[in-house]
Design an enzyme around this catalytic site. Structure first.
Site, PDB file in Angstrom:
ATOM      1  N   ARG A   1       3.518 -13.780   2.153  1.00  0.00           N
ATOM      2  CA  ARG A   1       3.463 -12.744   0.949  1.00  0.00           C
ATOM      3  C   ARG A   1       4.783 -13.182   0.418  1.00  0.00           C
ATOM      4  O   ARG A   1       4.709 -12.800  -0.958  1.00  0.00           O
ATOM      5  CB  ARG A   1       3.442 -11.240   1.944  1.00  0.00           C
ATOM      6  CG  ARG A   1       3.486 -10.224   0.904  1.00  0.00           C
ATOM      7  CD  ARG A   1       3.503  -8.931   1.518  1.00  0.00           C
ATOM      8  NE  ARG A   1       3.256  -7.845   0.671  1.00  0.00           N
ATOM      9  CZ  ARG A   1       4.247  -7.354  -0.180  1.00  0.00           C
ATOM     10  NH1 ARG A   1       5.337  -7.964  -0.052  1.00  0.00           N
ATOM     11  NH2 ARG A   1       3.607  -6.425  -1.066  1.00  0.00           N
TER      12      ARG A   1
ATOM     13  N   LEU B   1       0.853  -1.347   0.096  1.00  0.00           N
ATOM     14  CA  LEU B   1      -0.044  -0.243  -0.031  1.00  0.00           C
ATOM     15  C   LEU B   1       0.869   1.281   0.020  1.00  0.00           C
ATOM     16  O   LEU B   1       1.963   1.293   0.705  1.00  0.00           O
ATOM     17  CB  LEU B   1      -0.765  -0.059   1.335  1.00  0.00           C
ATOM     18  CG  LEU B   1      -1.826  -0.953   1.276  1.00  0.00           C
ATOM     19  CD1 LEU B   1      -2.735  -1.058   2.666  1.00  0.00           C
ATOM     20  CD2 LEU B   1      -3.088  -0.386   0.367  1.00  0.00           C
TER      21      LEU B   1
ATOM     22  N   LYS C   1      -5.649  -0.984   9.866  1.00  0.00           N
ATOM     23  CA  LYS C   1      -4.457  -1.524   9.344  1.00  0.00           C
ATOM     24  C   LYS C   1      -4.017  -2.247  10.466  1.00  0.00           C
ATOM     25  O   LYS C   1      -3.360  -1.499  11.501  1.00  0.00           O
ATOM     26  CB  LYS C   1      -3.342  -0.385   8.775  1.00  0.00           C
ATOM     27  CG  LYS C   1      -2.347  -1.164   8.081  1.00  0.00           C
ATOM     28  CD  LYS C   1      -1.608   0.071   7.326  1.00  0.00           C
ATOM     29  CE  LYS C   1      -0.467  -0.492   6.449  1.00  0.00           C
ATOM     30  NZ  LYS C   1       0.546  -1.229   7.386  1.00  0.00           N
TER      31      LYS C   1
HETATM   32  S1  IVH Z   1      -5.176  -4.042   1.555  1.00  0.00           S
HETATM   33  C1  IVH Z   1      -4.061  -4.479  -2.639  1.00  0.00           C
HETATM   34  N1  IVH Z   1      -6.163  -3.521   4.431  1.00  0.00           N
HETATM   35  O1  IVH Z   1      -0.566  -3.781   5.112  1.00  0.00           O
HETATM   36  C2  IVH Z   1      -4.643  -4.324  -1.143  1.00  0.00           C
HETATM   37  N2  IVH Z   1      -3.684  -4.287   3.843  1.00  0.00           N
HETATM   38  O2  IVH Z   1       1.635  -2.154   3.135  1.00  0.00           O
HETATM   39  C3  IVH Z   1      -3.230  -4.433  -0.425  1.00  0.00           C
HETATM   40  N3  IVH Z   1      -2.358  -4.733   6.129  1.00  0.00           N
HETATM   41  O3  IVH Z   1       1.370  -6.156   3.364  1.00  0.00           O
HETATM   42  C4  IVH Z   1      -3.427  -4.647   1.047  1.00  0.00           C
HETATM   43  N4  IVH Z   1      -4.091  -4.247   7.360  1.00  0.00           N
HETATM   44  O4  IVH Z   1      -0.418  -7.080   5.031  1.00  0.00           O
HETATM   45  C5  IVH Z   1      -4.911  -3.968   3.513  1.00  0.00           C
HETATM   46  N5  IVH Z   1      -6.927  -3.762   6.223  1.00  0.00           N
HETATM   47  C6  IVH Z   1      -5.962  -3.951   5.265  1.00  0.00           C
HETATM   48  C7  IVH Z   1      -4.670  -4.220   6.029  1.00  0.00           C
HETATM   49  C8  IVH Z   1      -3.595  -4.415   5.039  1.00  0.00           C
HETATM   50  C9  IVH Z   1      -2.959  -4.602   7.295  1.00  0.00           C
HETATM   51  C10 IVH Z   1      -1.055  -4.829   5.599  1.00  0.00           C
HETATM   52  C11 IVH Z   1      -0.801  -5.949   4.375  1.00  0.00           C
HETATM   53  C12 IVH Z   1       0.121  -5.292   3.717  1.00  0.00           C
HETATM   54  C13 IVH Z   1       0.614  -4.003   4.185  1.00  0.00           C
HETATM   55  C14 IVH Z   1       0.546  -2.912   3.079  1.00  0.00           C
END
Ligand code: IVH
Length: 360
Positions: free
Chosen positions: A168, A115, A147
């Site tokens: 991942r 993200l 998050k």
């Molecule tokens: S969405 C395309 N939603 O944050 C969508 N990520 O830097 C990508 N993460 O490695 C992820 N909570 O593991 C998403 N509610 C959430 C999240 C989340 C934690 C983590 C995820 C990813 C990192 C992004």
């Protein structure tokens, strides 16, 4: 909720899913008793899955620990007498498979993206402007959600069964941690939908559980985990899944590769209806100001959550419109992560002791 009206994999149609039916001796083997055992086996699988769901997904325990153990032991007794009834989806199989030498690599069809981050109002305004410009609208409809500070995971269900879980890795290639993830009680091993679901989410650990683990580690001379994220990813990558089974890992899903739903909110609701754990803290926000209000409110309440969060993810709700907004090489342009300033703690150094070693 549709989840418990469906057929559970380890047996026949559900009758008494409360599991309060009478235990039958496991060592009788006439054909009618066998059928009764098969039925009871299915009832117990369903009852234990239901209690796991109430405890881990709904945060509303439906049974005492003692009653859970009684049902579990009854199931184990039946399976000892009738090993052919054991399936990989049985709750008894959560204890963990045998250790492996290493992890097999998994190459995914759709890579796991990262993200982009927003640290201030200008970053948020830039993000919102780019989304609106791409869509040609005055106001975009977002969903805001926590998050979660853990380890990312991809879990695939096919034919109603959990078949694969991978870390991942670099986004495209991860490691097969199916055996470890199967031990997570919060994760249903079956869902009442036979379509393919490639889910993405976060494996994490409650702060209170981490404290307990660290106490045990320190008492046995091991280094404590620095934070819940390290504890979660370390536990996920243990070569012995029986050790993972002893770690109180949890999971929340927040993304689905397949287009089974039209909007993010419908997807989160749909997953929950299938018995899959989600954070249940999302809010639909029409426009940037509403998203900012969520961020401000969530910052005040997030320390009350039993798990750690390090920000808020703002996502375009309309899944079809996401294609129009697109991706950069590493992150979607239709989502961003608002990052709270990291918590800092001060340590007062009281003394330093120097020892001179044997060799001087
Ligand atoms: S969405 C395309 N939603 O944050 C969508 N990520 O830097 C990508 N993460 O490695 C992820 N909570 O593991 C998403 N509610 C959430 C999240 C989340 C934690 C983590 C995820 C990813 C990192 C992004």
């Amino acid at each position: 909720m549709v989840f418990f009206e469906e057929e559970v994999d380890c047996g026949t149609k559900l009758g008494d899913v409360t599991g309060s039916g009478h235990a039958r001796p496991a060592d009788m083997s006439s054909p009618s008793t066998s059928d009764a055992q098969k039925t009871r086996h299915a009832e117990l699988c369903a009852a234990l899955a239901k209690h796991n769901h109430a405890y881990y997904v709904l945060d509303a325990p439906s049974v005492t620990d003692a009653e859970y153990d009684r049902l579990f032991n009854e199931l184990r007794d039946i399976e000892e007498a009738r090993p052919e009834l054991v399936t990989p989806e049985s709750p008894t199989q959560r204890v963990g498979a045998k250790p492996r030498e290493g992890f097999v690599k998994v190459t995914r069809g759709v890579r796991m993206y990262s993200l982009g981050n927003a640290y201030d109002s200008d970053d948020l305004a830039d993000f919102d402007r780019r989304v609106r410009e791409a869509l040609g609208v005055d106001e975009a409809l977002y969903v805001c959600e926590p998050k979660i500070d853990g380890a990312s995971i991809e879990v695939t269900y096919q034919g109603g069964k959990m078949v694969l879980a991978s870390t991942r890795g670099d986004g495209q290639v991860g490691e097969d941690v199916t055996a470890n993830v199967r031990t997570i009680r919060a994760l249903p091993l079956t869902i009442p939908d036979t379509r393919t679901f490639t889910l993405r989410g976060e494996i994490f650990i409650y702060g209170a559980d981490l404290d307990a683990i660290n106490e045990t580690r320190v008492a046995s001379g091991e280094a404590p985990f620095a934070n819940p994220r390290n504890a979660a990813s370390g536990s996920l990558r243990l070569l012995d899944p029986r050790l993972s089974a002893q770690r109180p890992l949890r999971v929340y899903f927040y993304d689905l590769v397949e287009r089974h739903f039209e909007s993010h909110e419908a997807m989160l609701d749909g997953l929950l209806a299938l018995g899959l754990p989600t954070h249940r803290a999302q809010k639909k926000c029409a426009g940037l100001e509403a998203a900012k209000a969520y961020i401000a409110t969530f910052d005040k309440t997030r320390t009350e959550l039993p798990y750690e969060t390090d920000g808020v993810v703002i996502k375009l709700d309309d899944i079809g419109a996401r294609e129009t907004v697109g991706f950069t090489s590493r992150a979607p342009k239709w989502a961003t992560a608002w990052k709270y300033a990291p918590e800092t703690a001060q340590t007062r150094l009281l003394s330093i002791t120097c020892d001179v070693g044997r060799t001087g």
